[in-house]
Design an enzyme around this catalytic site. Sequence first.
Site, PDB file in Angstrom:
ATOM      1  N   HIS A  33       3.048 -21.863 -51.160  1.00  0.00           N
ATOM      2  CA  HIS A  33       3.268 -20.941 -50.046  1.00  0.00           C
ATOM      3  C   HIS A  33       4.696 -21.132 -49.557  1.00  0.00           C
ATOM      4  O   HIS A  33       5.462 -21.939 -50.118  1.00  0.00           O
ATOM      5  CB  HIS A  33       2.245 -21.181 -48.928  1.00  0.00           C
ATOM      6  CG  HIS A  33       2.128 -22.611 -48.502  1.00  0.00           C
ATOM      7  ND1 HIS A  33       3.150 -23.279 -47.852  1.00  0.00           N
ATOM      8  CD2 HIS A  33       1.127 -23.517 -48.642  1.00  0.00           C
ATOM      9  CE1 HIS A  33       2.773 -24.519 -47.602  1.00  0.00           C
ATOM     10  NE2 HIS A  33       1.555 -24.706 -48.086  1.00  0.00           N
ATOM     11  N   HIS A  36       6.172 -24.712 -49.295  1.00  0.00           N
ATOM     12  CA  HIS A  36       6.679 -25.297 -50.545  1.00  0.00           C
ATOM     13  C   HIS A  36       8.018 -24.653 -50.929  1.00  0.00           C
ATOM     14  O   HIS A  36       8.949 -25.326 -51.360  1.00  0.00           O
ATOM     15  CB  HIS A  36       5.707 -25.042 -51.703  1.00  0.00           C
ATOM     16  CG  HIS A  36       4.331 -25.611 -51.494  1.00  0.00           C
ATOM     17  ND1 HIS A  36       3.228 -24.828 -51.277  1.00  0.00           N
ATOM     18  CD2 HIS A  36       3.885 -26.892 -51.486  1.00  0.00           C
ATOM     19  CE1 HIS A  36       2.157 -25.590 -51.146  1.00  0.00           C
ATOM     20  NE2 HIS A  36       2.524 -26.857 -51.270  1.00  0.00           N
ATOM     21  N   GLY A 146       7.957 -32.446 -47.350  1.00  0.00           N
ATOM     22  CA  GLY A 146       7.845 -31.694 -46.107  1.00  0.00           C
ATOM     23  C   GLY A 146       7.492 -32.584 -44.934  1.00  0.00           C
ATOM     24  O   GLY A 146       6.673 -33.497 -45.061  1.00  0.00           O
ATOM     25  N   ARG A 186      -4.629 -25.182 -47.575  1.00  0.00           N
ATOM     26  CA  ARG A 186      -6.026 -25.171 -47.127  1.00  0.00           C
ATOM     27  C   ARG A 186      -6.324 -24.050 -46.139  1.00  0.00           C
ATOM     28  O   ARG A 186      -7.483 -23.788 -45.836  1.00  0.00           O
ATOM     29  CB  ARG A 186      -6.387 -26.526 -46.512  1.00  0.00           C
ATOM     30  CG  ARG A 186      -6.433 -27.658 -47.538  1.00  0.00           C
ATOM     31  CD  ARG A 186      -6.871 -28.958 -46.924  1.00  0.00           C
ATOM     32  NE  ARG A 186      -7.200 -29.943 -47.944  1.00  0.00           N
ATOM     33  CZ  ARG A 186      -6.359 -30.903 -48.368  1.00  0.00           C
ATOM     34  NH1 ARG A 186      -5.141 -30.984 -47.858  1.00  0.00           N
ATOM     35  NH2 ARG A 186      -6.747 -31.753 -49.291  1.00  0.00           N
TER      36      ARG A 186
HETATM   37  P1  AMP Z   1       1.261 -30.215 -51.291  1.00  0.00           P
HETATM   38  O1  AMP Z   1       1.251 -29.172 -52.360  1.00  0.00           O
HETATM   39  O2  AMP Z   1       0.319 -29.928 -50.175  1.00  0.00           O
HETATM   40  O3  AMP Z   1       1.159 -31.619 -51.819  1.00  0.00           O
HETATM   41  O4  AMP Z   1       2.705 -30.119 -50.652  1.00  0.00           O
HETATM   42  C1  AMP Z   1       3.851 -30.288 -51.428  1.00  0.00           C
HETATM   43  C2  AMP Z   1       5.013 -30.512 -50.518  1.00  0.00           C
HETATM   44  O5  AMP Z   1       5.188 -29.385 -49.675  1.00  0.00           O
HETATM   45  C3  AMP Z   1       4.813 -31.721 -49.582  1.00  0.00           C
HETATM   46  O6  AMP Z   1       6.027 -32.451 -49.487  1.00  0.00           O
HETATM   47  C4  AMP Z   1       4.451 -31.073 -48.279  1.00  0.00           C
HETATM   48  O7  AMP Z   1       4.793 -31.853 -47.143  1.00  0.00           O
HETATM   49  C5  AMP Z   1       5.269 -29.806 -48.333  1.00  0.00           C
HETATM   50  N1  AMP Z   1       4.683 -28.808 -47.438  1.00  0.00           N
HETATM   51  C6  AMP Z   1       3.400 -28.416 -47.388  1.00  0.00           C
HETATM   52  N2  AMP Z   1       3.215 -27.522 -46.392  1.00  0.00           N
HETATM   53  C7  AMP Z   1       4.416 -27.383 -45.786  1.00  0.00           C
HETATM   54  C8  AMP Z   1       4.891 -26.616 -44.690  1.00  0.00           C
HETATM   55  N3  AMP Z   1       4.086 -25.824 -43.995  1.00  0.00           N
HETATM   56  N4  AMP Z   1       6.194 -26.727 -44.347  1.00  0.00           N
HETATM   57  C9  AMP Z   1       7.024 -27.536 -45.046  1.00  0.00           C
HETATM   58  N5  AMP Z   1       6.640 -28.271 -46.086  1.00  0.00           N
HETATM   59  C10 AMP Z   1       5.351 -28.197 -46.461  1.00  0.00           C
END
Ligand code: AMP
Length: 511
Positions: A33, A36, A146, A186
């Site tokens: 999204h 990312h 993030g 999610r």
């Molecule tokens: P994930 O796919 O949930 O493991 O997230 C991958 C990376 O994207 C991680 O470093 C998260 O912290 C970052 N991330 C997820 N959601 C957000 C958001 N809303 N804003 C900024 N970074 C995000």
Amino acid sequence: MKTRWITTVAEMKAFRAETPKSLALVPTMGALHEGHLSLVRQAKTQCDVTVVSVFVNPTQFGPTEDLARYPRSPEKDLELLRSLEVDVVFAPSSTEIYPAGFATFLDPGHITTVFEGAIRPGHFRGVATVVLKLFNIVRPDIAFFGQKDFQQVVVIRRLVEDFNLPVRIVVCPIVREADGLAKSSRNVYLNAEDRKAALLLSHSLERAEEMAQAGEGDAQKLLEEIRKTFDAEPRVQLDYAAIVNPATLEPVAQVIPGSVALLAARLGTVRLIDNLIFGPSGSPPQLRLQLPLTTQPADKESSATPRPEIESLRLSIENCRDCAAVSSISLPPREFLAKYLKRDYPDLHSTRVLVIGRCAPINPAGLPYCRPQALNRFATGLYDLLGVRNFGEFKPRFALTDAARCHATVNRVDGRTLEYCAKHLRQELKLFPNLQSIVILGEDAYLQFQKHILSRQLANIKPFKQLLKSEGWAQETAPLPWYGQRDVRIFYCYHPTFDNNKSPSLAPYLE
Ligand code: AMP
């Protein structure tokens, strides 16, 4: 440009081996999204080559958690990453990352027992393990994470520091929906009612921030307000709300700029997390990411004569993609010399001696330029060494800058950091046309100067301790190319704060 899709460790390693350029890694679990994508955009501005990993890591999910139903959208992810012109998507299978016989896991210590760690036993063990594996396979120069997963950032930073990993961590601000809900893979599971109720997370953080802006510094009172908001909405169960020190995640009693409010809540089976870094009213997220380590405001610029060369250096350092401008909670203070030149050095021609310290201090209030009256260990040692009594005597004769402006929290600054920062140091040196001497404090500054300013081969650089062994200091005279090869005397000394030994006073040689 074609985006390459790589699924095996061998191919990924081969790609890295053939890529001498700077490389960024953005680790994700897919279902991409805008959150990312913000990391990917940031990565692209800071490195030549960008790799996005898409791997739903089984070891970070508990037995009762949502691994099987974690959202997956590989085609859409690829399309998005193609549109951003990402160089490589690394999407290995589970067995590629965890082949039969895989047995070694990292234990990130006590941090795994609080907040997300307490609620999701084993989660950070899995995160740290897979991130280390990804770092070893992809070998990025910079990796992007993030702020949304704040505790994860703290775990990764520890991992990098504890294992001396040659990678820089950059943290990017939380991207939110228009109504404030933090974007999360999610969120797609929320039904309409829960989606509305989920706004409690961001709203309660906003409320806490308003109260803090209005002068409420008592963390308990802010937390009570947050809890009260949740009590009023039965659809949302608060897992935890805490206000913590950003480095240790220990709860704080008083909120200061840089303190972080952490929240986790459940709506049915969907768990959401959010956080807020407290900071000055209206301050942008990038600034807040720096606050955990830079709680002092920048000094007031003097209104004296415009000094375009200083201003352009200051901006170039602040906007440097490699070091000072990296928006990251790992960013130390930017209180290096360029910031103080305009105010404290009306005539750059009159400065004859430049002192190069190791790194901007964690607490900039300790820097002589920030608090001239401060007589801390560094200032006292520095003044003793130079034969002055205070900052008033120091300033007309000397200027002080640092070898490393980034990663200043680690005990040993890595070579790459010194290389990044050397280009700014060189620019600072050039601003003083009449320098006669340079005083180098400590080993990191010594290595940086020898390697990146004097362009010496590592093999020809004497070990620092050996160099200083008998006298407690050493000197040489070397030509600097930008002074038309004019000779400059260089003094190498122990660092007043980082070294246990003390160098004798250089006063007789610095007249
Ligand atoms: P994930 O796919 O949930 O493991 O997230 C991958 C990376 O994207 C991680 O470093 C998260 O912290 C970052 N991330 C997820 N959601 C957000 C958001 N809303 N804003 C900024 N970074 C995000």
